[in-house]
Scaffold this motif. Structure first.
Motif, PDB file in Angstrom:
ATOM      1  N   GLU A 190     -15.706   5.593  -0.402  1.00 48.54           N
ATOM      2  CA  GLU A 190     -14.389   5.443   0.218  1.00 48.54           C
ATOM      3  C   GLU A 190     -13.609   6.753   0.242  1.00 48.54           C
ATOM      4  O   GLU A 190     -12.645   6.905   0.994  1.00 48.54           O
ATOM      5  CB  GLU A 190     -13.584   4.340  -0.479  1.00 48.54           C
TER       6      GLU A 190
ATOM      7  N   GLU B 125      -4.412   1.143   2.115  1.00 48.54           N
ATOM      8  CA  GLU B 125      -5.665   0.399   2.079  1.00 48.54           C
ATOM      9  C   GLU B 125      -5.511  -0.925   2.836  1.00 48.54           C
ATOM     10  O   GLU B 125      -4.482  -1.593   2.731  1.00 48.54           O
ATOM     11  CB  GLU B 125      -6.049   0.141   0.624  1.00 48.54           C
TER      12      GLU B 125
ATOM     13  N   TYR C 204     -11.163   1.720   5.168  1.00 45.71           N
ATOM     14  CA  TYR C 204     -10.575   1.452   3.855  1.00 45.71           C
ATOM     15  C   TYR C 204      -9.138   1.965   3.873  1.00 45.71           C
ATOM     16  O   TYR C 204      -8.201   1.280   3.478  1.00 45.71           O
ATOM     17  CB  TYR C 204     -11.399   2.180   2.788  1.00 45.71           C
TER      18      TYR C 204
ATOM     19  N   HIS D 279     -10.151  11.380   1.652  1.00 47.30           N
ATOM     20  CA  HIS D 279     -10.181   9.917   1.752  1.00 47.30           C
ATOM     21  C   HIS D 279      -9.849   9.433   3.152  1.00 47.30           C
ATOM     22  O   HIS D 279     -10.048   8.250   3.459  1.00 47.30           O
ATOM     23  CB  HIS D 279      -9.170   9.320   0.772  1.00 47.30           C
TER      24      HIS D 279
ATOM     25  N   LEU E 138     -18.805   0.525   3.266  1.00 42.99           N
ATOM     26  CA  LEU E 138     -18.251   1.351   2.204  1.00 42.99           C
ATOM     27  C   LEU E 138     -18.868   0.982   0.862  1.00 42.99           C
ATOM     28  O   LEU E 138     -19.158  -0.191   0.596  1.00 42.99           O
ATOM     29  CB  LEU E 138     -16.738   1.172   2.133  1.00 42.99           C
TER      30      LEU E 138
ATOM     31  N   CYS F 236     -17.372   1.004  -1.914  1.00 41.61           N
ATOM     32  CA  CYS F 236     -16.356   0.075  -2.404  1.00 41.61           C
ATOM     33  C   CYS F 236     -15.955  -0.781  -1.209  1.00 41.61           C
ATOM     34  O   CYS F 236     -15.122  -0.376  -0.393  1.00 41.61           O
ATOM     35  CB  CYS F 236     -15.152   0.832  -2.971  1.00 41.61           C
TER      36      CYS F 236
END
Length: 643
Positions: free
Chosen positions: A46, A340, A388, A407, A416, A418
């Protein structure tokens, strides 16, 4: 305020049926294949960090290994199980609308696998079962054991509601029984809470589903105990070292965990955004059921802090990558922020729980803003790529070379490492029907303009509309007399109501008494609006964003020229913008073209000059709905435009 069963709502809406079909036909099968490591795709971390899991999901394989069906080691995050649970929940919302034996059979196979992995005493978490069985419930500051349990509970409720099958619910209740053995106010039980909130919200929903008071009591325990002893996690770590179970001695950030004080004493949004908002949503639910005024006042203070000082214009929250967290008031950078997808989803949950306590329009103003912008942007229109992080400003070269923006993805990845956001997107958008209508002792509430039909026990109501592509909603009502409250959004202008004469329009609602065979028509304008920030938001000084209907708009360089930061728009030109309908991204995409000017670039190859004249060229600037950005290749993007 009563939440109506999702199966009572049938969507006929063109815009939302596209996404409903996308979830059913593409997203659900795609996500299963990813969780099963069956696709040759690029699974990205991510953010840029060599220590983060990437390359594959392995989520279903972790269950197979735990169940003894295959050999291997656990791979991925310690909360990887939750990806599977959220996939089941999202799939359940598809099955509510239409049973599908093939899809149902696939879910049943996964449920059998989950049951095979569960231990006899009810414990279930593949990470700790495979890697650290001696540390079960002993690393709560990070373990996510109860977070995963919460998502299992929510999946089990959804699958029961969709199919009537109880197998997953039985697994979840067995796990809850295990949790009850270890946690509680009684002497000898653990007096602490999971680092990542979710179990509290899930237990509240389990109480709603079963009527069993003990689940609400346990949910309230986890809220009450958080922060009660600020040294809890430090003591936990010290004891683990003393018992020879681990040598880990991390510094625990209590602000990050919202454990610096008890939730009932918290007044501002602090720390990890998703954790904060899951906690706030569960606080509101518990406050509602237990009539806890102090807990409610904490919720209202947190809500005020977020929506007046810490929320982006897209309904995004969480302004820093460091801890995926809230920062100080009015600190809302556009190019390094986090926002997010899961955080916007959590904000919707919080707003909805507050709305069920008191149906103020402000809650659905935020829900609508987040859904149409900060959440829809989380997935591509093809349903196989996901964000994300949802930035409001992207310059690709800067993102590729500035480690502070590592990011910020310029394109949605296939998946992803995560992967909390992709299945979370599917479960929220898949359950969009439950946000349209509510029932209370004061009557029926219509919250969103979405073409749909609600079939209650003693009445039915139909919204017939092609919103947002047209400016009209027809309402047909049949059944017992009752009061109806239709939310009138703030972005709407020049509302006219035909078909009825006796109605009130106040506090953001159109109110009238509905009777059998009633029909009315709402006609309105969706003007192009300019939005300004509070001057304390330094990054938005002398900038505006543009909204039409529920959509925030953005500019992409693929439609214009590069260097979007050199464009300027006069506020007076905004309302004169031209709205067009194209098929460039979605089959029906509403674009806006406004007159602008662009500062000419220098011809000299220098960085600074004295007394340089600023020369502008007249240009037009094309804008698209923010949620559609990034679907046509790598491009610059901006929401906030110079004025």
């Amino acid at each position: 305020m009563q939440e109506l069963p999702l199966k009572q709502v049938v969507l006929t809406d063109y815009f939302w049926r596209y996404y409903q079909e996308l979830i059913k036909e593409t997203i659900i099968p795609y996500q299963y294949d990813v969780l099963n490591d069956a696709l040759d795709i690029e699974v990205e971390a991510e953010r840029k960090d060599d220590y983060l899991p990437k390359g594959k999901s392995h989520a279903l394989e972790n269950f197979r290994i735990t169940a003894g069906k295959t050999q291997g080691e656990h791979f991925g995050w310690f909360f990887q199980d939750s990806d599977v649970y959220k996939w089941i929940e999202a799939t359940s919302y598809v099955l509510v609308k239409q049973r599908d034996t093939v899809l149902e059979g696939l879910v049943d196979e996964v449920i059998n696998l989950i049951g095979s992995a569960q231990e006899e005493d009810g414990y279930l978490n593949t990470y700790f079962q495979l890697k650290y069985p001696e540390l079960k419930y002993r690393q709560l500051y990070f373990s996510h054991e109860l977070y995963c349990a919460g998502h299992l509970i929510e999946a089990a409720i959804a699958y029961d509601q969709a199919t009537g099958k109880k197998e997953l619910l039985a697994i979840a209740l067995k796990l809850v029984g295990n949790i009850e053995q270890y946690f509680g106010e009684e002497e000898g039980k653990i007096q602490g809470a999971d680092g990542h909130q979710e179990i509290e919200l899930a237990l509240g929903r389990l109480y709603e589903h079963t009527g069993e008071e003990k689940y609400l009591t346990l949910a309230a325990f986890f809220i009450e105990v958080r922060g009660k002893d600020p040294l809890f996690y430090e003591k936990e770590i010290t004891q683990n070292i003393a018992d020879g179970l681990t040598t880990d001695n991390p510094n625990v950030d209590l602000l990050y965990l919202q454990a610096y004080d008890q939730p009932k004493n918290q007044q501002t949004a602090q720390g990890h955004a998703v954790r904060m908002l899951y906690m706030a949503a569960s606080m509101a639910k518990i406050a509602n059921f237990q009539q806890d005024e102090k807990l409610l006042q904490a919720c209202l203070a947190i809500w005020e802090n977020i929506t007046t000082k810490k929320m982006y214009v897209t309904g995004g929250v969480g302004s820093t990558v460091h801890g995926e967290a809230f920062t100080s008031d009015y600190d809302l950078p556009n190019d390094t922020m986090y926002c997010e997808t899961c955080a916007s989803i959590a904000l919707v949950y919080f707003a909805y729980e507050l709305y069920k306590i008191e149906p103020k329009t402000e809650y659905f103003e935020v829900i609508e803003r987040a859904i149409y912008n900060g959440i829809l942007s989380g997935a591509s229109v093809d349903g196989t790529h996901f964000f994300y992080v949802n930035p409001l400003e992207v310059q690709p070269e800067s993102c590729h070379h500035n480690p502070g923006k590592g990011h910020v993805k310029t394109q949605r990845p296939d998946w992803l490492g995560c992967a909390c956001c992709p299945p979370n997107f599917a479960r929220l958008i898949g359950s969009i029907g439950k946000y349209i209508y509510n029932q209370s002792e004061k009557g029926l509430w219509v919250n969103l303009f979405i073409g749909s039909q609600l079939k209650g026990e003693y009445f039915s109501i139909v919204q017939q509309t092609n919103f947002p592509y047209e400016n009209q909603v027809k309402i047909y009502y049949e059944g017992v007399k009752q009061n109806v409250h239709i939310r009138i959004p703030k972005w709407l202008q020049n509302l006219t109501v035909t078909g009825i004469d006796d109605y009130d329009l106040n506090e953001g609602y159109l109110r009238f008494e509905a009777y059998p065979q009633m029909a009315l028509v709402l006609t309105f304008d969706q003007p192009i609006l300019s939005i300004s920030s509070n001057p304390k938001v330094s990054g938005n000084m002398n900038k505006i964003s543009i909204q039409r209907g529920p959509f925030i708009y953005c500019a992409e360089s693929i439609d214009n020229e590069i260097d979007l930061h050199q464009y300027f728009i006069k506020t007076k030109n905004i309302s004169k913008g031209v709205v067009s309908q194209t098929s460039e991204i979605l089959n029906q995409t509403l674009t806006i073209e406004v007159q602008a000017k662009k500062q000419q670039s220098w011809t000299e190859n220098v960085l600074y000059q004295y007394n340089q004249d600023v020369i502008f060229e007249s240009k037009s600037l094309k804008l698209i709905p923010y949620h559609l950005w990034g679907n046509r290749g790598e491009t610059e993007m901006r929401v906030w435009l110079n004025c």
